[in-house]
Write an enzyme that holds these catalytic residues in place. Structure first.
Site: not given
Length: 422
Positions: A292-294, A296, A323
């Site tokens: 999820h998010s960072y 990635g 991100a």
């Protein structure tokens, strides 16, 4: 009589005028005195409040909150949601209270991972000494030994720790949407081993010892002009004054320093370390990653560092509002092509869930997560992510079965031809 009255009238008039002037002068003097008094009162100072001490409960029970049967945080007495503004006009104090509750939530989620999900901690670094700071990840009982499937969960950046997607969701919505526990239990039910990473546990925070300010060294004085140092000191002093100016008696926070955890000082370092020491050594034939998010971005950095290993071991990658940026991270053409085939990014969007979207960069396919809220993208995509994993695995197994069948047919034909020649 009338003549006497007429003679007295001008005198009375003059007396009245004189008295009116005296009264007006007294009013002006009173007004001036009042203005002078008001000018001496600092209204801003008068509006300030004494900031309460940063002393907060240590348990959910002391906070008078508990999770109900639906995993929602509610006040024990009133049944109401958590109230951030417990004290009006004391934002800093309210924020500190919220953070204190967040730390309790973190420990609560750890307990759920251990008791509900039957997971255990693995200490990082694996060769840590007794006196160095450490971190940890969580492993299911078969995380390293499951011969078939392994799911690796990587959260985003910030205050969240192992087992959490978003603290805000845990506190304001429920445990299902804010934690990774639904993903863990679903994965276990479907026969996966599970690893829960902890990419934000990067340092040990310790209190700074009180000491007098050292005199500037010769190099400091030569490298930085005195005028520049003075401007810098003035700027820092102004920031401190602005920070504390809201309160008459502001609480001074304890100064701390951070001691990095060896080889785990950032999310990227952590993911690489866990890959080298755990994921790459797992027995699973098919490895799946959800980030999820960072998280990635950290996965893409892992690909930059271990491209061939990831390609050989990882079956599919599900990203949620990732991100990462393949240009800024300078990924290879081979990595980009692999991501096109093996990754999918569920991004925040007003479109219905799974609606294909045009990616801004040529990396991996993007579909709508069915929500415009960044922190909800993982939870809303929950079912479709597991369907994605199942479809990828089924296609891989079909391909392997076909290759095996072709190999058997080819070998059989070869043997038949050889027999005929004999």
């Amino acid at each position: 009589m009338l003549s006497h009255l007429c003679a007295a009238t001008p005198a009375l008039y003059i007396l009245w005028i004189t008295m009116a002037q005296i009264a007006g002068q007294e009013d002006r003097e009173k007004t001036t005195a009042l203005k002078d008094l008001l000018s001496r009162i600092d209204l801003d100072e008068l509006m300030k409040k004494d900031e309460p001490p940063f002393t907060f409960p240590k348990t959910l029970e002391e906070f008078e909150y508990a999770f109900n049967e639906y995993g929602q945080l509610r006040h024990i007495k009133t049944g109401e949601l958590f109230v951030f503004n417990a004290r009006e006009d004391l934002h800093r104090w309210n924020q500190k209270r919220y953070e204190a509750l967040g730390e309790i939530i973190t420990q609560y989620v750890y307990e759920l991972l251990e008791k509900k999900c039957n997971m255990t901690k693995a200490i990082l670094p694996v060769d840590a000494t007794e006196d160095e700071p450490t971190s940890f990840i969580y492993l299911s009982p078969d995380a390293l030994t499951n011969p078939s499937k392994l799911l690796v969960l990587i959260q985003g950046s910030g205050v969240v720790r192992a087992g959490q997607w978003a603290r805000r969701l845990i506190i304001n919505q429920d445990l299902d949407s804010g934690t990774q526990i639904p993903f863990i239990t679903r994965a276990m039910e479907e026969g996966y081993g599970v690893m829960v990473l902890n990419p934000n546990e990067n340092y040990l925070e310790v209190e700074k010892p009180a000491m007098s300010s050292p005199l500037p060294s010769a190099t400091e004085t030569s490298d930085e002009p005195a005028e520049k140092r003075e401007r810098k000191d003035d700027k820092e002093g102004k920031k401190k004054r602005e920070f504390y100016e809201k309160y008459r008696n502001p609480q001074k926070e304890t100064e701390t320093e951070q001691i990095p955890i060896r080889e785990n000082g950032s999310s990227e370092e952590h993911v690489l370390y866990v890959w080298d020491h755990f994921v790459s050594k797992a027995a699973a034939k098919n490895i799946f990653i959800m980030a999820h998010s960072y998280g990635g971005l950290s996965f893409v950095e892992l690909m930059n560092q271990r491209e061939m290993q990831v390609k050989n071991r990882v079956c599919a990658v599900a990203l949620t509002d990732s991100a990462h940026n393949i240009w800024l991270q300078e990924t290879s053409k081979g990595t980009q092509d692999w991501m096109q085939q093996h990754c999918c990014n569920w991004v925040s969007s007003p479109e219905p869930l799974d609606t294909p979207l045009d990616p801004m960069l040529p990396d991996c396919p993007q579909v709508s997560a069915g929500t415009e809220r960044h922190e909800l993208t993982s939870w809303v995509s929950f079912n479709t992510i597991f369907r994605f994993f199942s479809e990828v695995l089924e296609a891989k197994e079909d391909e392997e079965a076909e290759e095996t069948s072709n190999a058997v047919t080819t070998r059989s034909s070869s043997l038949k031809n050889k027999h005929q020649d004999l």
